[in-house]
Design a protein around this motif. Structure first.
Motif, short mmCIF file in Angstrom:
data_model
loop_
_atom_site.label_atom_id
_atom_site.label_comp_id
_atom_site.label_asym_id
_atom_site.label_seq_id
_atom_site.Cartn_x
_atom_site.Cartn_y
_atom_site.Cartn_z
N ILE A 36 61.37 -58.47 6.64
CA ILE A 36 61.16 -57.67 7.67
C ILE A 36 59.74 -57.30 7.89
O ILE A 36 59.24 -56.44 8.83
N TRP A 37 58.74 -57.44 6.73
CA TRP A 37 57.40 -56.91 7.05
C TRP A 37 56.73 -57.78 8.06
O TRP A 37 56.83 -59.11 8.28
N ASP A 38 55.75 -57.23 8.70
CA ASP A 38 55.17 -57.86 9.76
C ASP A 38 54.08 -58.75 9.20
O ASP A 38 53.60 -58.72 8.06
N LEU A 39 53.85 -59.84 10.03
CA LEU A 39 52.78 -61.06 9.49
C LEU A 39 51.48 -60.42 10.06
O LEU A 39 50.89 -61.26 10.95
N ILE A 40 50.71 -59.47 9.46
CA ILE A 40 49.43 -58.93 9.81
C ILE A 40 48.67 -58.78 8.74
O ILE A 40 48.97 -58.49 7.60
N PRO A 41 47.17 -58.83 8.95
CA PRO A 41 46.26 -58.53 7.90
C PRO A 41 46.41 -57.29 7.33
O PRO A 41 46.53 -56.33 8.05
N SER A 42 45.87 -56.90 6.28
CA SER A 42 45.87 -55.67 5.65
C SER A 42 45.03 -54.78 6.35
O SER A 42 45.59 -53.41 6.36
N VAL A 43 43.86 -54.91 6.91
CA VAL A 43 43.37 -54.00 7.50
C VAL A 43 43.96 -53.10 8.77
O VAL A 43 43.74 -52.25 9.13
N GLN A 44 44.90 -54.32 9.37
CA GLN A 44 45.74 -53.57 10.48
C GLN A 44 46.71 -52.69 9.95
O GLN A 44 47.20 -51.78 10.60
N ARG A 45 47.27 -52.99 8.83
CA ARG A 45 48.31 -51.98 8.21
C ARG A 45 48.02 -50.89 7.88
O ARG A 45 48.41 -49.73 7.87
N SER A 46 46.55 -50.77 7.20
CA SER A 46 46.07 -49.32 6.72
C SER A 46 44.74 -48.90 7.27
O SER A 46 44.87 -47.54 7.22
N HIS A 47 43.86 -49.52 7.74
CA HIS A 47 42.63 -48.96 8.25
C HIS A 47 42.12 -49.66 9.52
O HIS A 47 41.10 -50.35 9.75
N PRO A 48 42.85 -49.88 10.66
CA PRO A 48 42.48 -50.31 11.57
C PRO A 48 41.28 -50.04 12.62
O PRO A 48 40.64 -50.64 13.17
#
Length: 208
Positions: A36-48
């Motif tokens: 169910i996790w989104d397919l997005i890079p780590s910077v978008q998940r934590s420090h956009p």
């Protein structure tokens, strides 16, 4: 987006063969421990909103201690190094091997819980690049096109050509890194807040 189900290595390889038989083009793979996790890079998940702060701070610190750092504007080399040290970046890791992707999908299975499905994403990189307007060519990470997609990771206010705005591009690393070589690594570069699934159709991205 087509979702396929497997329960064994044999069924994985049969599924991959089926995908290749549909269209004779390269496929990249990404394993994730939770489907169910989104397919997005780590910077978008934590420090956009602080990406350029993180990248420039890393640049300063590395320049102080590393005898042969990358050239200042070799953005792909700097972000690859950040990725290596688990810092958040706009790069999303892929592998050219479905078995390596499967390993990353299930390596921590016991900590995810018996009811949690893992997944393997399957991407046709040349098809993605063609949809993005870059042609059906898979770029080396130090290509001008990729560098323009990366520049805002360091220079937030940089004016870039419209072709690079709100785009995702598939590229192969050219860094001298044994780990990336062993894992048959590749990347998608996300110069957008949109998700990869928003750009892909049933002939570009699959989920197993």
């Amino acid at each position: 987006m087509e979702v396929l189900t497997i329960k064994s290595i044999n069924s994985l390889m049969e599924t991959i063969e089926m995908l290749y038989s549909r269209n004779d083009s390269r496929i990249w793979f990404r394993g994730q421990p939770n489907a169910i996790w989104d397919l997005i890079p780590s910077v978008q998940r934590s420090h956009p909103d602080t990406e350029h702060i993180i990248t420039n701070d890393f640049y300063i610190r590395v320049k102080q201690i590393l005898p042969n750092p990358p050239q200042k504007e070799n953005y792909s080399a700097w972000l690859s190094m950040m990725q290596h040290y688990w810092l958040p970046t706009r790069l999303l890791d892929w592998s050219m091997s479905p078995l390596i992707a499967m390993y990353f999908a299930v390596e921590n299975y016991s900590s995810q819980g018996a009811d949690t499905d893992a997944c393997i994403w399957c991407l046709r990189p040349s098809v993605l690049n063609e949809k993005m307007g870059f042609g059906s060519y898979i770029y080396p990470s130090d290509a001008y096109t990729v560098q323009r997609m990366l520049v805002r990771a360091f220079k937030e206010k940089e004016v870039i050509e419209p072709i690079f705005e709100d785009k995702i591009i598939a590229c192969c690393s050219v860094q001298n890194d044994l780990r990336m070589y062993s894992q048959q690594s590749a990347f998608t570069v996300h110069n957008t807040k949109k998700k990869l699934v928003d750009y892909c159709d049933d002939e570009t991205l699959y989920k197993i």
